[in-house]
Scaffold this active site. Structure first.
Site, mmCIF file in Angstrom:
data_model
loop_
_atom_site.group_PDB
_atom_site.id
_atom_site.type_symbol
_atom_site.label_atom_id
_atom_site.label_comp_id
_atom_site.label_asym_id
_atom_site.label_seq_id
_atom_site.Cartn_x
_atom_site.Cartn_y
_atom_site.Cartn_z
ATOM 1 N N TYR A 147 0.837 -1.201 0.000
ATOM 2 C CA TYR A 147 0.000 0.000 0.000
ATOM 3 C C TYR A 147 0.876 1.256 0.000
ATOM 4 O O TYR A 147 0.640 2.210 -0.749
ATOM 5 C CB TYR A 147 -0.877 -0.071 1.253
ATOM 6 C CG TYR A 147 -1.750 1.110 1.550
ATOM 7 C CD1 TYR A 147 -2.923 1.323 0.832
ATOM 8 C CD2 TYR A 147 -1.430 2.001 2.581
ATOM 9 C CE1 TYR A 147 -3.749 2.398 1.135
ATOM 10 C CE2 TYR A 147 -2.247 3.062 2.886
ATOM 11 C CZ TYR A 147 -3.407 3.263 2.163
ATOM 12 O OH TYR A 147 -4.224 4.314 2.463
ATOM 13 N N LYS A 151 1.119 4.265 -2.742
ATOM 14 C CA LYS A 151 0.824 5.670 -2.437
ATOM 15 C C LYS A 151 2.039 6.562 -2.730
ATOM 16 O O LYS A 151 1.890 7.711 -3.157
ATOM 17 C CB LYS A 151 0.381 5.818 -0.979
ATOM 18 C CG LYS A 151 -0.950 5.114 -0.664
ATOM 19 C CD LYS A 151 -2.096 5.640 -1.505
ATOM 20 C CE LYS A 151 -3.455 5.136 -1.002
ATOM 21 N NZ LYS A 151 -4.580 5.586 -1.819
HETATM 22 P P1 NAI Z 1 -13.150 2.570 2.146
HETATM 23 O O1 NAI Z 1 -12.774 1.137 2.160
HETATM 24 O O2 NAI Z 1 -14.247 3.040 3.030
HETATM 25 O O3 NAI Z 1 -13.481 3.053 0.665
HETATM 26 C C1 NAI Z 1 -12.734 2.646 -0.454
HETATM 27 C C2 NAI Z 1 -13.675 2.482 -1.620
HETATM 28 O O4 NAI Z 1 -12.901 2.118 -2.759
HETATM 29 C C3 NAI Z 1 -14.716 1.378 -1.407
HETATM 30 O O5 NAI Z 1 -16.027 1.858 -1.691
HETATM 31 C C4 NAI Z 1 -14.301 0.307 -2.400
HETATM 32 O O6 NAI Z 1 -15.400 -0.448 -2.924
HETATM 33 C C5 NAI Z 1 -13.626 1.139 -3.473
HETATM 34 N N1 NAI Z 1 -12.732 0.342 -4.302
HETATM 35 C C6 NAI Z 1 -11.922 -0.678 -3.942
HETATM 36 N N2 NAI Z 1 -11.321 -1.195 -5.010
HETATM 37 C C7 NAI Z 1 -11.751 -0.482 -6.090
HETATM 38 C C8 NAI Z 1 -11.503 -0.559 -7.477
HETATM 39 N N3 NAI Z 1 -10.694 -1.493 -7.988
HETATM 40 N N4 NAI Z 1 -12.115 0.331 -8.292
HETATM 41 C C9 NAI Z 1 -12.961 1.270 -7.788
HETATM 42 N N5 NAI Z 1 -13.258 1.363 -6.481
HETATM 43 C C10 NAI Z 1 -12.647 0.492 -5.645
HETATM 44 O O7 NAI Z 1 -11.794 3.340 2.473
HETATM 45 P P2 NAI Z 1 -11.474 4.888 2.739
HETATM 46 O O8 NAI Z 1 -10.791 4.955 4.035
HETATM 47 O O9 NAI Z 1 -12.641 5.743 2.481
HETATM 48 O O10 NAI Z 1 -10.361 5.111 1.625
HETATM 49 C C11 NAI Z 1 -10.448 6.083 0.590
HETATM 50 C C12 NAI Z 1 -9.044 6.441 0.173
HETATM 51 O O11 NAI Z 1 -8.383 7.073 1.262
HETATM 52 C C13 NAI Z 1 -8.181 5.243 -0.226
HETATM 53 O O12 NAI Z 1 -7.395 5.564 -1.336
HETATM 54 C C14 NAI Z 1 -7.306 5.046 0.990
HETATM 55 O O13 NAI Z 1 -6.108 4.433 0.675
HETATM 56 C C15 NAI Z 1 -7.118 6.491 1.426
HETATM 57 N N6 NAI Z 1 -6.683 6.638 2.795
HETATM 58 C C16 NAI Z 1 -7.447 6.172 3.837
HETATM 59 C C17 NAI Z 1 -6.995 6.306 5.129
HETATM 60 C C18 NAI Z 1 -7.761 5.782 6.304
HETATM 61 O O14 NAI Z 1 -7.209 5.699 7.403
HETATM 62 N N7 NAI Z 1 -9.031 5.450 6.154
HETATM 63 C C19 NAI Z 1 -5.696 6.947 5.426
HETATM 64 C C20 NAI Z 1 -4.989 7.417 4.262
HETATM 65 C C21 NAI Z 1 -5.474 7.260 3.002
#
Ligand code: NAI
Length: 267
Positions: A147, A151
């Site tokens: 991951y 990033k």
């Molecule tokens: P989440 O798991 O709630 O949402 C991620 C979404 O991406 C889900 O709806 C999922 O179905 C979708 N997804 C997964 N694979 C996919 C694909 N191949 N094509 C299209 N959609 C896809 O996670 P969250 O926390 O909302 O994450 C959003 C972004 O924020 C991600 O890029 C994550 O890496 C980043 N992030 C999150 C952090 C955290 O602590 N929650 C910290 C730093 C970054």
């Protein structure tokens, strides 16, 4: 009212869903996309002037088809938010090859596909804004090796696009969130219900983040207020990357015991 065509990937959950909601509240026409079709539809149904489309960002073919459909049915994409991401929670020594590739496929290859697909339309329109949702993991080591590599690559791509397409009016920036309580943490929260409270102790601001904190930064970088900002990665991390007070206290207090400074004589 901003009235832009905004494409958000991974918008069926967590941070992406709140980015979509905040953009819709500004008056934008938001295309809520997610690999999970039902989730995209559920979020879109709550937002004015929004449409849901199923999109797996790891497929270049699907991305190109969806971007073409958006241009036909809504208008050319003016703001792209690369938010889709997955995080494999397996230590490096036991990480299966397919999980290494999966994390990179979603966060990094996905952004390559979407950016490549929207660029011609943005160039033809004379500009556009791209915001990539990276992570503090892309800037410092915090575990999750695959991951983190994805990033870090996304942060590099952010700078490349910013520099290469700046003269076409295209801005490309990233946010690097710290810990945000969303479903991406579900597995770890189930294994350890206190994980968020323990994570909060590392944050100078004393709490983990909310999706709203990240969405506000994304919409700032996407908007006119950031019209002279490009190529940056903005930490949205409650001060996590600013430093470690516990380390500073330990080092300073031991140094003081050997050599008191002038201010210490007054104490
Ligand atoms: P989440 O798991 O709630 O949402 C991620 C979404 O991406 C889900 O709806 C999922 O179905 C979708 N997804 C997964 N694979 C996919 C694909 N191949 N094509 C299209 N959609 C896809 O996670 P969250 O926390 O909302 O994450 C959003 C972004 O924020 C991600 O890029 C994550 O890496 C980043 N992030 C999150 C952090 C955290 O602590 N929650 C910290 C730093 C970054």
């Amino acid at each position: 009212m901003t009235d832009r065509v905004v494409l958000v990937t991974g918008a069926g959950s967590g941070i992406g869903a709140v980015i979509a909601a905040q953009a819709a509240a500004l008056g934008d026409r938001v295309v809520v996309t997610d690999v999970d079709a039902a989730a995209a539809t559920r979020i879109s149904a709550q937002l004015p002037r929004s449409v849901a489309m199923t999109l797996d960002v790891t497929s270049g073919e699907q991305v190109r088809a969806v971007v073409a459909r958006i241009a036909r049915e809504v208008g050319p994409v003016q703001v792209l938010v690369n938010n889709a991401g997955v995080a494999s929670d397996v230590p490096f020594g036991r990480l299966p090859e397919e999980l290494w590739h999966r994390d990179i496929a979603v966060s990094l290859d996905g952004a390559y596909h979407t950016i490549s697909a929207v660029l011609p339309g943005m160039i033809a329109a004379g500009g556009g804004a791209i915001v990539n949702v990276a992570s503090v993991n892309g800037l410092t080591y915090l575990g999750n090796e695959a991951y983190s590599a994805a990033k870090a690559g996304l942060i590099s791509l952010t700078k490349s696009i910013a520099v290469r397409y700046g003269d076409r009016g295209i801005r490309c920036n990233a946010v690097a969130p710290g810990t945000i309580a969303t479903p991406i943490w579900q597995q770890r929260m189930e294994a350890d219900p206190m994980v968020m409270q323990r994570a909060a102790r590392w944050y100078p601001l004393g709490r983990v983040g909310r999706p709203e904190d990240v969405a506000a930064a994304v919409l700032f970088l996407a908007g006119d207020g950031a019209s002279w900002i490009t190529g940056v990665t903005l930490p949205v991390d409650g001060g996590l990357l600013a430093g470690r007070l516990a380390m500073a206290d330990e080092i300073v207090s031991s140094a003081e015991s050997f050599e008191p400074g002038p201010q210490d004589e007054d104490r």
